[in-house]
Design a protein around this motif. Structure first.
Motif, PDB file in Angstrom:
ATOM      1  N   TRP A   1       0.837  -1.207   0.000  1.00 11.14           N
ATOM      2  CA  TRP A   1       0.000   0.000   0.000  1.00 11.14           C
ATOM      3  C   TRP A   1       0.870   1.254   0.000  1.00 11.14           C
ATOM      4  CZ3 TRP A   1      -0.926   4.490   2.569  1.00 11.14           C
ATOM      5  CH2 TRP A   1      -2.163   5.115   2.400  1.00 11.14           C
TER       6      TRP A   1
ATOM      7  N   ALA B   1       3.984   1.515  -0.930  1.00 10.80           N
ATOM      8  CA  ALA B   1       4.741   1.599  -2.178  1.00 10.80           C
ATOM      9  C   ALA B   1       3.863   2.159  -3.295  1.00 10.80           C
ATOM     10  CB  ALA B   1       5.283   0.230  -2.565  1.00 10.80           C
ATOM     11  N   ALA B   2       2.616   1.715  -3.335  1.00  9.80           N
ATOM     12  CA  ALA B   2       1.695   2.188  -4.366  1.00  9.80           C
ATOM     13  C   ALA B   2       1.388   3.673  -4.175  1.00  9.80           C
ATOM     14  CB  ALA B   2       0.397   1.384  -4.340  1.00  9.80           C
ATOM     15  N   ARG B   3       1.290   4.093  -2.919  1.00  9.54           N
ATOM     16  CA  ARG B   3       1.030   5.508  -2.650  1.00  9.54           C
ATOM     17  C   ARG B   3       2.226   6.362  -3.075  1.00  9.54           C
ATOM     18  NH1 ARG B   3       0.925   8.855   2.773  1.00  9.54           N
ATOM     19  NH2 ARG B   3       2.876   7.684   2.829  1.00  9.54           N
ATOM     20  N   GLU B   4       3.418   5.871  -2.788  1.00 14.41           N
ATOM     21  CA  GLU B   4       4.624   6.589  -3.217  1.00 14.41           C
ATOM     22  C   GLU B   4       4.626   6.754  -4.733  1.00 14.41           C
ATOM     23  OE1 GLU B   4       6.884   7.926  -1.279  1.00 14.41           O
ATOM     24  OE2 GLU B   4       8.467   8.428  -2.715  1.00 14.41           O
TER      25      GLU B   4
ATOM     26  N   THR C   1       2.055   6.850  -6.698  1.00 11.35           N
ATOM     27  CA  THR C   1       1.048   7.839  -7.059  1.00 11.35           C
ATOM     28  C   THR C   1       1.602   9.252  -6.902  1.00 11.35           C
ATOM     29  OG1 THR C   1      -0.651   6.325  -6.284  1.00 11.35           O
ATOM     30  CG2 THR C   1      -1.300   8.617  -6.575  1.00 11.35           C
TER      31      THR C   1
ATOM     32  N   PRO D   1      -5.379  12.974  -3.570  1.00 10.44           N
ATOM     33  CA  PRO D   1      -6.014  11.708  -3.940  1.00 10.44           C
ATOM     34  C   PRO D   1      -6.875  11.153  -2.812  1.00 10.44           C
ATOM     35  CG  PRO D   1      -3.696  11.365  -3.414  1.00 10.44           C
ATOM     36  CD  PRO D   1      -3.928  12.838  -3.404  1.00 10.44           C
ATOM     37  N   LEU D   2      -7.935  10.480  -3.196  1.00  9.23           N
ATOM     38  CA  LEU D   2      -8.752   9.776  -2.210  1.00  9.23           C
ATOM     39  C   LEU D   2      -8.007   8.527  -1.800  1.00  9.23           C
ATOM     40  CD1 LEU D   2     -12.186   9.979  -4.008  1.00  9.23           C
ATOM     41  CD2 LEU D   2     -11.582  11.044  -1.824  1.00  9.23           C
ATOM     42  N   GLU D   3      -7.889   8.284  -0.524  1.00  2.89           N
ATOM     43  CA  GLU D   3      -7.155   7.102  -0.092  1.00  2.89           C
ATOM     44  C   GLU D   3      -8.065   6.095   0.589  1.00  2.89           C
ATOM     45  OE1 GLU D   3      -3.886   8.231   2.364  1.00  2.89           O
ATOM     46  OE2 GLU D   3      -2.711   8.911   0.644  1.00  2.89           O
ATOM     47  N   THR D   4      -7.706   4.842   0.419  1.00  2.00           N
ATOM     48  CA  THR D   4      -8.362   3.808   1.202  1.00  2.00           C
ATOM     49  C   THR D   4      -7.809   3.938   2.613  1.00  2.00           C
ATOM     50  OG1 THR D   4      -6.583   2.310   0.590  1.00  2.00           O
ATOM     51  CG2 THR D   4      -8.593   2.204  -0.706  1.00  2.00           C
TER      52      THR D   4
END
Lengths: 200, 200
Positions: free
Chosen positions: A87, A89-92, A94, A192-195
């Motif tokens: 999670w 890593a994916a945010r980074e 983005t 960004p909208l985050e989970t």
DNA sequence: CGGAAACTTGAGTTACGTCAACTACCGTGG
DNA sequence: CCACGGTAGTTGACGTAACTCAAGTTTCCG
């Protein structure tokens, strides 16, 4: 922590601000992203052979150390933590995508507005500043210049324009955001909208 | 696949070339990275709430679909695959870092040289071109311009300089790298050392 | 009180952008 | 067969955003 080093550790940031950067041989520096509480440092170094960038602290930072060898064990024993790492890593990714769009295609003014809006968002969402209240960002204009891919002089002139339009106020050592909505509109950007965010 | 969509799938690329990009309201486009065999598409969309970028194919591509719901299960049942996904995410980050340095701090000529050296490396390391042999890159100058953050006209003039120095040759629809070492030296870049690459 | 770090401002230069026209190369259909 | 329209690449003239150089403040800190 500098580029090329083989780093056996992984860190979680507990408090403070820092940044990741790369430099060319002749000294030109590019700041890649900022590091705030809740972020992970050194994942690339653990997975790739060596660190591909350097890290520097902007304020006093406290870290939680994590041994490299234990990463595979952690993946086996705690899948949900492994998921959290993904999670992050994916945010980074983005964030890097947005930075790339910014440097590549936005004008200097839009870029500056984006950077400040972005930092304001990060500061607020890590609780470094109270939600709703104006965030005080601990960056120098040199940091911003190296993030924006602009010269120091032009960065200064750009910030003066933003200050003239009452979007920000520049302080001794850092920046106060006055009109966050104005900045976001100018940049054409919204956070960004985050989970749900993992603990870690 | 376009930005904002909620995408339930994750894809592995089996063959072909594509790219990820973002656009501003007025149409300015920034290519973020290229997608080659072995890459993962849609991880961000699975972890964040929605896709933050769009994807487009440059050649015919074949994909392997993967259902979103199964991601958590996969993490529980196959930790080593989970680790591979993290590996891929970290590698993507490394590439984005280098792109950021390039757009932010390299001159047009250095940037162009970097991009072609980078694509050459990727093409060769996925076996799209034989190791050692000159890679033929299926990009248009418009793609390159949108990757480099330059105008189409200036990109063309920059490539003509590289061609004049016998570093590349530009073909109908794509580019042939003649002197890869020359490109790398000009850009001040060498491909990263990688640990063993996961199958997936 | 001195010196360094951060910020500011103006003047002149340059790299890159925009506009506009032109060539070359298809593939399609009359 | 040629006419055509669309995509890709090329080139020149001119405009401008951003860079460099240089000389200031101002603020902080020892």
């Amino acid at each position: 922590m500098t580029e090329g080093e083989r780093n056996a550790q992984l860190y979680t940031v507990l408090s403070g601000w820092g940044f990741r950067y790369k430099i060319l041989e002749d000294g030109r520096r590019q700041i890649l992203n900022y590091i705030l509480p809740g972020d992970l440092i050194g994942l690339q170094g653990n997975v790739m052979l060596e660190m591909q960038h350097s890290v520097e602290a902007m304020t006093r930072m406290s870290l939680c150390v994590f041994e490299r060898d234990r990463l595979m064990t952690l993946y086996e024993k705690h899948p949900s933590l492994a998921y959290d790492i993904t999670w992050l890593a994916a945010r980074e990714e983005t964030m890097l995508d947005e930075h790339l769009l910014s440097i590549g295609r936005r004008s200097a003014l839009e870029r500056a507005a984006y950077l400040l809006a972005f930092l304001d968002w990060r500061a607020k969402s890590t609780g470094a500043a109270a939600e709703g209240k104006a965030a005080n960002l601990p960056v120098t204009q040199q940091h911003c210049a190296d993030t924006l891919g602009l010269s120091l002089v032009h960065t200064n002139k750009t910030f003066r324009k933003l200050a003239g339009d009452r979007l920000i106020r520049w302080l001794d050592r850092g920046c106060e955001v006055i009109d966050i909505e104005g900045l976001r509109k100018l940049a054409g950007w919204t956070p960004p909208l985050e989970t749900k965010r993992p603990f870690l």
